[in-house]
Enzyme design. Sequence first.
Site, PDB file in Angstrom:
ATOM      1  CG  HIS A 169      -2.180  -0.755   1.079  1.00  0.00           C
ATOM      2  ND1 HIS A 169      -2.197  -2.125   0.910  1.00  0.00           N
ATOM      3  CD2 HIS A 169      -3.481  -0.355   1.067  1.00  0.00           C
ATOM      4  CE1 HIS A 169      -3.447  -2.528   0.803  1.00  0.00           C
ATOM      5  NE2 HIS A 169      -4.248  -1.482   0.889  1.00  0.00           N
ATOM      6  CG  HIS A 203       2.249  -3.406   6.347  1.00  0.00           C
ATOM      7  ND1 HIS A 203       3.171  -4.284   5.826  1.00  0.00           N
ATOM      8  CD2 HIS A 203       1.245  -3.338   5.443  1.00  0.00           C
ATOM      9  CE1 HIS A 203       2.745  -4.726   4.656  1.00  0.00           C
ATOM     10  NE2 HIS A 203       1.574  -4.172   4.400  1.00  0.00           N
TER      11      HIS A 203
END
Length: 217
Positions: free
Chosen positions: A132, A181
Amino acid sequence: MQSTKNKGLFILNLALLIVFLVLFFVILCLVVYDKTIPFDNWFYDMFVRGSRSVFLDNFFKYFTYFGSTIGLIIIVLLFLIFDKDKKIGITLSIGLILSGVLNLIIKLIVKRPRPEVVNVIVESGYSFPSAHAMMSFVVFGLMIYYVYKKVQNKSVKFGLIVALSCLIFMLGLSRIYLGVHYLSDVLAGWCIGYVLTIGIIFLSNIIFAHHRRQIKL
């Protein structure tokens, strides 16, 4: 005057490219030799764990789709459809494909597991670097470049650049908040994303300049 300004921008971008490339490899080495990095846990404990709420959970859960592969594909397709000369759409397409492929290659080489925290959403695959963060940096970074080059109104230009920059930042932050993450995954994604963005801008300018010369001939 314009030549001096362009030279200054070139030197600045070259310096930033080197800095971000070095920073990426520093983070990469830390991840490879030690899967847990102290500042990852510190950042999560300091800024995320205590900030959790139902509102933020729902906000980031939907907001993060702007940086997903599907979300970015839709954005690129809109440019391909509505950009008359297709230059922006083609450049964004190249950026999306290259960043996606490179991200997958790095993930398969490093094989870093996802964070072991209470996550808001569930993601499969490896953690490093954040797709992302990396892919959205390239797509929206290229959009920032074209806004800088093509938008004449200074107020509109400034507003769009700030908005797109905030979007890149918030998308990276969303991945940490959602628990899928580490901070280092996002930082690495931004670093390699910047390097890719500069490289794609350089190559696209050469390709389109060559194409224009061919048309004139």
